[in-house]
Design a protein around this motif. Structure first.
Motif, PDB file in Angstrom:
ATOM      1  N   ASP A  64      -8.315  -3.149 -11.591  1.00 48.72           N
ATOM      2  CA  ASP A  64      -6.991  -3.084 -12.205  1.00 48.72           C
ATOM      3  C   ASP A  64      -5.903  -3.291 -11.158  1.00 48.72           C
ATOM      4  O   ASP A  64      -6.063  -2.956  -9.991  1.00 48.72           O
ATOM      5  CB  ASP A  64      -6.790  -1.725 -12.893  1.00 48.72           C
ATOM      6  N   GLY A  65      -4.772  -3.816 -11.612  1.00 50.61           N
ATOM      7  CA  GLY A  65      -3.633  -3.984 -10.720  1.00 50.61           C
ATOM      8  C   GLY A  65      -3.699  -5.276  -9.936  1.00 50.61           C
ATOM      9  O   GLY A  65      -4.706  -5.962  -9.898  1.00 50.61           O
ATOM     10  N   ASP A  66      -2.572  -5.603  -9.307  1.00 48.95           N
ATOM     11  CA  ASP A  66      -2.476  -6.857  -8.561  1.00 48.95           C
ATOM     12  C   ASP A  66      -1.734  -6.639  -7.244  1.00 48.95           C
ATOM     13  O   ASP A  66      -0.960  -7.473  -6.801  1.00 48.95           O
ATOM     14  CB  ASP A  66      -1.753  -7.915  -9.411  1.00 48.95           C
ATOM     15  N   GLY A  67      -1.994  -5.509  -6.615  1.00 48.23           N
ATOM     16  CA  GLY A  67      -1.349  -5.228  -5.336  1.00 48.23           C
ATOM     17  C   GLY A  67      -2.112  -5.852  -4.186  1.00 48.23           C
ATOM     18  O   GLY A  67      -2.958  -6.738  -4.373  1.00 48.23           O
ATOM     19  N   PRO A  68      -1.816  -5.407  -2.952  1.00 47.28           N
ATOM     20  CA  PRO A  68      -2.543  -5.910  -1.778  1.00 47.28           C
ATOM     21  C   PRO A  68      -4.050  -5.703  -1.948  1.00 47.28           C
ATOM     22  O   PRO A  68      -4.500  -4.709  -2.535  1.00 47.28           O
ATOM     23  CB  PRO A  68      -1.981  -5.072  -0.627  1.00 47.28           C
ATOM     24  N   ILE A  69      -4.846  -6.624  -1.420  1.00 51.10           N
ATOM     25  CA  ILE A  69      -6.291  -6.623  -1.649  1.00 51.10           C
ATOM     26  C   ILE A  69      -6.975  -5.865  -0.516  1.00 51.10           C
ATOM     27  O   ILE A  69      -6.905  -6.269   0.653  1.00 51.10           O
ATOM     28  CB  ILE A  69      -6.829  -8.059  -1.716  1.00 51.10           C
ATOM     29  N   ASP A  70      -7.654  -4.771  -0.836  1.00 50.78           N
ATOM     30  CA  ASP A  70      -8.426  -4.067   0.172  1.00 50.78           C
ATOM     31  C   ASP A  70      -9.903  -4.442   0.029  1.00 50.78           C
ATOM     32  O   ASP A  70     -10.294  -5.225  -0.848  1.00 50.78           O
ATOM     33  CB  ASP A  70      -8.218  -2.547   0.076  1.00 50.78           C
ATOM     34  N   HIS A  71     -10.735  -3.862   0.898  1.00 50.30           N
ATOM     35  CA  HIS A  71     -12.151  -4.233   0.900  1.00 50.30           C
ATOM     36  C   HIS A  71     -12.830  -3.862  -0.411  1.00 50.30           C
ATOM     37  O   HIS A  71     -13.706  -4.593  -0.895  1.00 50.30           O
ATOM     38  CB  HIS A  71     -12.862  -3.548   2.073  1.00 50.30           C
ATOM     39  N   ALA A  72     -12.442  -2.728  -0.992  1.00 55.97           N
ATOM     40  CA  ALA A  72     -13.078  -2.281  -2.230  1.00 55.97           C
ATOM     41  C   ALA A  72     -12.773  -3.238  -3.381  1.00 55.97           C
ATOM     42  O   ALA A  72     -13.665  -3.577  -4.173  1.00 55.97           O
ATOM     43  CB  ALA A  72     -12.617  -0.864  -2.568  1.00 55.97           C
ATOM     44  N   ARG A  73     -11.535  -3.690  -3.489  1.00 51.70           N
ATOM     45  CA  ARG A  73     -11.175  -4.631  -4.555  1.00 51.70           C
ATOM     46  C   ARG A  73     -11.885  -5.966  -4.337  1.00 51.70           C
ATOM     47  O   ARG A  73     -12.393  -6.593  -5.284  1.00 51.70           O
ATOM     48  CB  ARG A  73      -9.660  -4.831  -4.598  1.00 51.70           C
ATOM     49  N   GLU A 120      -4.030 -14.968  -2.296  1.00 52.78           N
ATOM     50  CA  GLU A 120      -3.273 -13.883  -1.674  1.00 52.78           C
ATOM     51  C   GLU A 120      -2.997 -12.724  -2.616  1.00 52.78           C
ATOM     52  O   GLU A 120      -2.504 -11.677  -2.178  1.00 52.78           O
ATOM     53  CB  GLU A 120      -1.960 -14.430  -1.107  1.00 52.78           C
ATOM     54  N   ARG A 121      -3.291 -12.879  -3.910  1.00 56.39           N
ATOM     55  CA  ARG A 121      -3.113 -11.794  -4.873  1.00 56.39           C
ATOM     56  C   ARG A 121      -4.441 -11.545  -5.586  1.00 56.39           C
ATOM     57  O   ARG A 121      -5.199 -12.480  -5.874  1.00 56.39           O
ATOM     58  CB  ARG A 121      -2.037 -12.134  -5.905  1.00 56.39           C
ATOM     59  N   ALA A 122      -4.701 -10.296  -5.896  1.00 54.48           N
ATOM     60  CA  ALA A 122      -5.993  -9.936  -6.481  1.00 54.48           C
ATOM     61  C   ALA A 122      -6.272 -10.683  -7.774  1.00 54.48           C
ATOM     62  O   ALA A 122      -7.413 -11.083  -8.044  1.00 54.48           O
ATOM     63  CB  ALA A 122      -6.037  -8.429  -6.714  1.00 54.48           C
ATOM     64  N   ALA A 123      -5.248 -10.889  -8.578  1.00 55.14           N
ATOM     65  CA  ALA A 123      -5.446 -11.555  -9.866  1.00 55.14           C
ATOM     66  C   ALA A 123      -5.914 -13.000  -9.704  1.00 55.14           C
ATOM     67  O   ALA A 123      -6.443 -13.593 -10.656  1.00 55.14           O
ATOM     68  CB  ALA A 123      -4.154 -11.522 -10.675  1.00 55.14           C
ATOM     69  N   GLY A 124      -5.732 -13.562  -8.524  1.00 54.61           N
ATOM     70  CA  GLY A 124      -6.130 -14.954  -8.314  1.00 54.61           C
ATOM     71  C   GLY A 124      -7.573 -15.130  -7.884  1.00 54.61           C
ATOM     72  O   GLY A 124      -8.070 -16.262  -7.822  1.00 54.61           O
ATOM     73  N   PRO A 154      -3.864  -6.456   5.768  1.00 54.72           N
ATOM     74  CA  PRO A 154      -4.169  -6.184   7.185  1.00 54.72           C
ATOM     75  C   PRO A 154      -4.057  -4.708   7.539  1.00 54.72           C
ATOM     76  O   PRO A 154      -4.612  -4.265   8.547  1.00 54.72           O
ATOM     77  CB  PRO A 154      -3.130  -7.020   7.937  1.00 54.72           C
ATOM     78  N   ALA A 155      -3.367  -3.941   6.708  1.00 51.42           N
ATOM     79  CA  ALA A 155      -3.234  -2.504   6.982  1.00 51.42           C
ATOM     80  C   ALA A 155      -4.405  -1.703   6.424  1.00 51.42           C
ATOM     81  O   ALA A 155      -4.544  -0.518   6.753  1.00 51.42           O
ATOM     82  CB  ALA A 155      -1.928  -1.979   6.387  1.00 51.42           C
ATOM     83  N   ALA A 156      -5.223  -2.339   5.594  1.00 51.33           N
ATOM     84  CA  ALA A 156      -6.334  -1.608   4.972  1.00 51.33           C
ATOM     85  C   ALA A 156      -7.431  -1.366   6.001  1.00 51.33           C
ATOM     86  O   ALA A 156      -7.757  -2.238   6.804  1.00 51.33           O
ATOM     87  CB  ALA A 156      -6.885  -2.412   3.798  1.00 51.33           C
ATOM     88  N   ARG A 157      -7.993  -0.181   5.955  1.00 57.27           N
ATOM     89  CA  ARG A 157      -9.101   0.165   6.834  1.00 57.27           C
ATOM     90  C   ARG A 157     -10.217   0.760   6.001  1.00 57.27           C
ATOM     91  O   ARG A 157      -9.998   1.675   5.212  1.00 57.27           O
ATOM     92  CB  ARG A 157      -8.661   1.181   7.896  1.00 57.27           C
TER      93      ARG A 157
END
Length: 585
Positions: free
Chosen positions: A374-383, A527-531, A557-560
């Motif tokens: 769900d959502g379309d924010g910044p993409i982390d490893h889990a998404r 660059e967006r999760a929905a894409g 890049p901030a995701a860890r």
């Protein structure tokens, strides 16, 4: 005295020997007799006779841009077919380049055969072009190395090497092929194909060992079966299914055993392993290695009082790192078949509360993965991992290549068939993604192929996109780009802090999607999760048309990702007297 003139035609017929075959044809013909259909290689003069032999015997040459990639591809083909497969590398730097892949196959237990081109024996020690102590370098990571003394011995040694690579557990082998041997000739009617020693098998399980294991299982409250790579190579799918259906014993798989039972099998578990292992009172470890992936069989992952039954075809692996109440040298298939039979007469079921608890944990993990879509924010490893999991089908062959990206993705992707998940194995060699994908497309042409890679891992063998284009092998590459050597950046930062992170970053400006396009493939950057899902769908269509397709996903890049098997904080504390900040300035 006059003499009758000789008949030229008659003398030619009488004098002509049987057709002569050079050594390259002899080698290729023997490989063909052993069932080899592909030779993974990179051109080199020392190998020209072998290439000619392959063309004459119907073996397909699959050529690469680096010997390491060629040998990786042969390793992957061996894993997918559960049979010996062959790579050839030219002398000196060619063999050295392939050695990394041989070492990776050694750690993973894969029957890769490397054929090493070599300078002529007549010039040995004289400083010939690309002369090197090749077999000496390969001996530590192969089960057998040999140099045929003459052409007559070549078929026999090839067959012997193929048999040796398979038992008791698979391992790489290597043969030197001197150039004068390959250029030597022998009459065709003198060639006989060697059948080798055959593939001997580990013995059937000792009945007493089976009976004792059955007794331990009847007494256990929280038992489980750990299936490792040895289970996959033994082909135990039916035997394992029979055993777990008889007993209800939960199963966890690692290494090549992932997919040994389908993900929806009622006794197959995945997400709950980290919690299940510490609670287990009995572990039946079949074809498993207690290496770093299982914390060497030690606490806190496995309780010191847990009863271990260790079963393997190779007795040298039994009790390594973690002692076992019982070590059983046996074919995993024979052992599990006998163990299932032990319960058929009077039956036994594992206490129901235990597998129900594990199933509930799996269900919670599945819901959590779904929530990440769900959502379309910044993409982390889990998404990223959740999108990859949504893309695969039960038929997809998935290849994992990288650090953080793969650590997250491996647990999220359901593996639908045996051999449908591949990663480097315990050696942790980066760069296997593209070579493995090429081999997967050749081995299983009807199956979709997905290579999931970090940006660092992709760069190791990125030029193999060109090899895939030339070989007309279509597959999808999903790159998670965080502009860094993410796992190692976090490791270094956790120990020494962020004041000096030199060598830990890559450039987010690098366009891997455009590199794919420039080499003849399909490429997109997301660059967006929905894409992600639409891009993967377009990539799949390109792959179906025989074109390698790259989808580059820009990660936050901030995701860890939290540290897994290798924790910098834990290491800092261990060496810093319990202080995780001891090495930070």
């Amino acid at each position: 005295m006059s003499h009758a003139a000789p008949d030229p035609a008659a003398s030619r017929i009488d004098a002509d020997p049987a057709p002569l075959l050079h050594g390259g044809i002899v080698a290729a013909a023997q490989l063909r007799a052993l069932g080899i259909g592909h030779l993974f290689t990179l051109t080199g003069g020392h190998l020209s006779p072998l290439f000619d032999g392959c063309a004459r015997t119907g073996i397909r040459l699959v050529d690469f841009r680096h010997e390491q990639a060629a040998a990786h591809a042969a390793d992957a083909m061996a894993r997918l077919t559960r049979q010996v497969q062959v790579s050839a590398a030219t002398a000196g730097p060619g063999v050295v380049g392939a050695a990394v892949a041989v070492a990776n196959a050694w750690a993973a237990g894969s029957p890769l055969m490397l054929l090493a081109g070599r300078n002529p024996g007549a010039t040995e020690g004289m400083g010939a072009l690309q002369e090197a102590p090749q077999l000496d370098m390969l001996k530590p990571v192969t089960r057998m190395t040999a140099t045929p003394g003459d052409l007559w011995r070549l078929p026999e040694l090839l067959a012997e090497a193929a048999a040796t690579a398979m038992v008791p557990r698979p391992a790489p082998v290597a043969l030197d092929l001197p150039f004068d041997l390959l250029m030597g000739r022998m009459p065709a009617d003198a060639l006989s194909f060697a059948q080798g020693r055959g593939q001997s098998h580990a013995p059937a399980a000792d009945p007493d060992a089976v009976a004792k294991t059955a007794a331990l299982l009847r007494a256990a409250r929280t038992p489980l079966l750990l299936a490792g790579s040895g289970v996959y190579w033994a082909g135990v799918e039916e035997a394992l299914d029979r055993f777990v259906r008889e007993t209800g014993c939960p199963v966890f798989a690692n290494g090549a055993a992932r997919g040994i039972l389908p993900p929806d099998h009622p006794q197959m578990h995945n997400a709950a392993r980290a919690r299940a292992l510490p609670a287990a009172d009995l572990i039946i470890a079949v074809g498993i290695d207690f290496d770093f992936r299982l914390n060497y069989g030690r606490a806190p992952l496995i309780d010191p009082d847990c009863v271990i039954v260790h079963v393997d075809a190779d007795p040298a692996r039994l009790g390594r790192n973690r002692g076992a109440v019982m070590g059983v040298t046996a074919s995993p298939r024979h052992f599990l078949t006998a163990l299932a039979q032990a319960f058929e007469a009077d039956g036994h079921r594992v206490p129901a509360a235990w597998p129900e608890q594990l199933a509930a944990r799996d269900a919670r993990a599945a819901r959590a993965r779904q929530d990440r879509l769900d959502g379309d924010g910044p993409i982390d490893h889990a998404r990223f991992a959740a999108e990859a999991a949504r893309f695969v089908t039960p038929d997809t062959v998935t290849i994992g290549d990288g650090g953080d990206v793969i650590a997250e993705t491996a647990g999220a992707i359901p593996v639908g068939r045996p051999g449908h998940w591949m990663d480097p194995g315990p050696f942790g060699c980066l760069g296997i993604g593209l070579p493995f994908a090429i081999a997967a497309r050749l081995a299983r042409p009807a199956c979709p192929v997905l290579a999931v890679q970090g940006d660092g891992a992709f760069g190791f063998n990125a030029m193999e996109i060109d090899s895939a284009v030339r070989a007309k092998t279509g597959f999808v590459v999903l790159i998670g780009n965080d502009g860094a050597w993410g796992e190692m950046r976090n490791f270094h930062d956790d120990i020494f802090g962020d004041a000096n992170l030199d060598g830990q970053f890559l450039s987010r400006a690098t366009r891997y999607d455009r590199l794919a396009e420039a080499l003849g493939g399909h490429g997109e950057r997301v660059e967006r999760a929905a894409g992600i899902a639409p891009a993967l769908a377009r990539a799949a269509r390109a792959a179906e048309a025989g074109v390698p397709a790259v989808v580059e996903v820009m990660l936050d890049p901030a995701a860890r990702r939290p540290a897994g098997a290798v924790s910098g904080k834990a290491i800092a504390a261990a060496f810093g007297g319990g202080d995780p900040d001891a090495f930070k300035s």
